[in-house]
Design an enzyme around this catalytic site. Structure first.
Site, PDB file in Angstrom:
ATOM      1  N   HIS A  40      21.779  41.086  37.551  1.00  0.00           N
ATOM      2  CA  HIS A  40      23.201  40.737  37.569  1.00  0.00           C
ATOM      3  C   HIS A  40      23.977  41.717  36.694  1.00  0.00           C
ATOM      4  O   HIS A  40      23.400  42.415  35.862  1.00  0.00           O
ATOM      5  CB  HIS A  40      23.424  39.344  36.958  1.00  0.00           C
ATOM      6  CG  HIS A  40      22.689  38.242  37.620  1.00  0.00           C
ATOM      7  ND1 HIS A  40      23.282  37.401  38.536  1.00  0.00           N
ATOM      8  CD2 HIS A  40      21.411  37.801  37.482  1.00  0.00           C
ATOM      9  CE1 HIS A  40      22.408  36.492  38.931  1.00  0.00           C
ATOM     10  NE2 HIS A  40      21.245  36.723  38.312  1.00  0.00           N
ATOM     11  N   TYR A  76      21.094  33.589  31.888  1.00  0.00           N
ATOM     12  CA  TYR A  76      20.155  34.674  32.160  1.00  0.00           C
ATOM     13  C   TYR A  76      19.034  34.652  31.126  1.00  0.00           C
ATOM     14  O   TYR A  76      19.207  34.169  30.020  1.00  0.00           O
ATOM     15  CB  TYR A  76      20.853  36.037  32.065  1.00  0.00           C
ATOM     16  CG  TYR A  76      22.122  36.129  32.855  1.00  0.00           C
ATOM     17  CD1 TYR A  76      22.121  36.129  34.243  1.00  0.00           C
ATOM     18  CD2 TYR A  76      23.353  36.224  32.206  1.00  0.00           C
ATOM     19  CE1 TYR A  76      23.294  36.216  34.964  1.00  0.00           C
ATOM     20  CE2 TYR A  76      24.538  36.309  32.921  1.00  0.00           C
ATOM     21  CZ  TYR A  76      24.502  36.300  34.296  1.00  0.00           C
ATOM     22  OH  TYR A  76      25.663  36.385  35.007  1.00  0.00           O
ATOM     23  N   HIS A 126      21.722  40.291  42.590  1.00  0.00           N
ATOM     24  CA  HIS A 126      22.318  38.996  42.884  1.00  0.00           C
ATOM     25  C   HIS A 126      22.944  39.005  44.281  1.00  0.00           C
ATOM     26  O   HIS A 126      22.802  38.061  45.049  1.00  0.00           O
ATOM     27  CB  HIS A 126      23.361  38.686  41.801  1.00  0.00           C
ATOM     28  CG  HIS A 126      23.922  37.315  41.860  1.00  0.00           C
ATOM     29  ND1 HIS A 126      25.135  37.014  41.313  1.00  0.00           N
ATOM     30  CD2 HIS A 126      23.459  36.152  42.375  1.00  0.00           C
ATOM     31  CE1 HIS A 126      25.398  35.722  41.492  1.00  0.00           C
ATOM     32  NE2 HIS A 126      24.389  35.184  42.130  1.00  0.00           N
ATOM     33  N   LYS A 134      29.480  38.456  46.550  1.00  0.00           N
ATOM     34  CA  LYS A 134      30.066  39.344  45.560  1.00  0.00           C
ATOM     35  C   LYS A 134      29.216  40.591  45.429  1.00  0.00           C
ATOM     36  O   LYS A 134      28.111  40.650  45.951  1.00  0.00           O
ATOM     37  CB  LYS A 134      30.236  38.642  44.217  1.00  0.00           C
ATOM     38  CG  LYS A 134      28.988  37.975  43.665  1.00  0.00           C
ATOM     39  CD  LYS A 134      29.264  37.375  42.296  1.00  0.00           C
ATOM     40  CE  LYS A 134      29.092  35.887  42.302  1.00  0.00           C
ATOM     41  NZ  LYS A 134      29.302  35.284  41.012  1.00  0.00           N
ATOM     42  N   CYS A 171      27.868  41.920  42.751  1.00  0.00           N
ATOM     43  CA  CYS A 171      26.931  41.865  41.621  1.00  0.00           C
ATOM     44  C   CYS A 171      25.507  42.234  42.054  1.00  0.00           C
ATOM     45  O   CYS A 171      25.006  41.666  43.006  1.00  0.00           O
ATOM     46  CB  CYS A 171      26.960  40.460  41.038  1.00  0.00           C
ATOM     47  SG  CYS A 171      25.827  40.166  39.676  1.00  0.00           S
TER      48      CYS A 171
END
Length: 137
Positions: A10, A39, A115, A123, A125
């Site tokens: 990420h 995380y 991600h 998205k 990411c």
């Protein structure tokens, strides 16, 4: 020990010209109702790696995949204007690669992906192609 199938990379989705230290990340996650950082690892722009959650505990970083994954986040992911970009510093790239080698030694069958590569994610990411970059591992 948890069975780890995925290593999910990420970005913090913060501008590369603004600091977002681990304390800010924790405050952000707690404000969202998490019990600490979601995380397992956080890598700041200077390349420092922070263990932010025990690998023994499921993360809170990839909905539907937390039970069998390790989450790694790097500081950045947005350019100076706030647009998605691979803003990893050379120090972050070195630290991330070292961490991934270590994790693959512990979890040899785990797939490394971004991600954005998860089916429900809409998205950019982590703002680079993690699958392609780390396919040799």
């Amino acid at each position: 020990m948890r069975e780890i199938e995925l290593i999910v990379i990420h970005c913090s989705a913060t501008r590369c010209n603004r600091d977002f230290p681990v304390e800010a990340l924790e405050a952000c996650h707690r404000a969202r109702g998490f019990n600490g950082i979601g995380y397992h690892y956080y890598i700041t722009r200077d390349g420092q790696m922070h263990l932010t959650r025990s690998e023994a505990d499921p993360g809170a970083h990839a909905k539907h995949y937390n039970k069998h994954s390790i989450g790694i986040c790097y500081e950045g992911g947005l350019d100076e204007r706030g647009k998605p970009a691979d803003t990893r510093t050379p120090a972050q790239k070195r630290t991330l690669l070292t961490l991934l080698y270590s994790l693959k030694a512990d979890y040899p069958d785990a797939e490394i992906l971004g991600h954005r590569d998860l089916p429900w994610v809409k998205k950019a990411c982590p703002c680079f192609d993690a699958r392609e970059e780390y396919k040799i591992l």
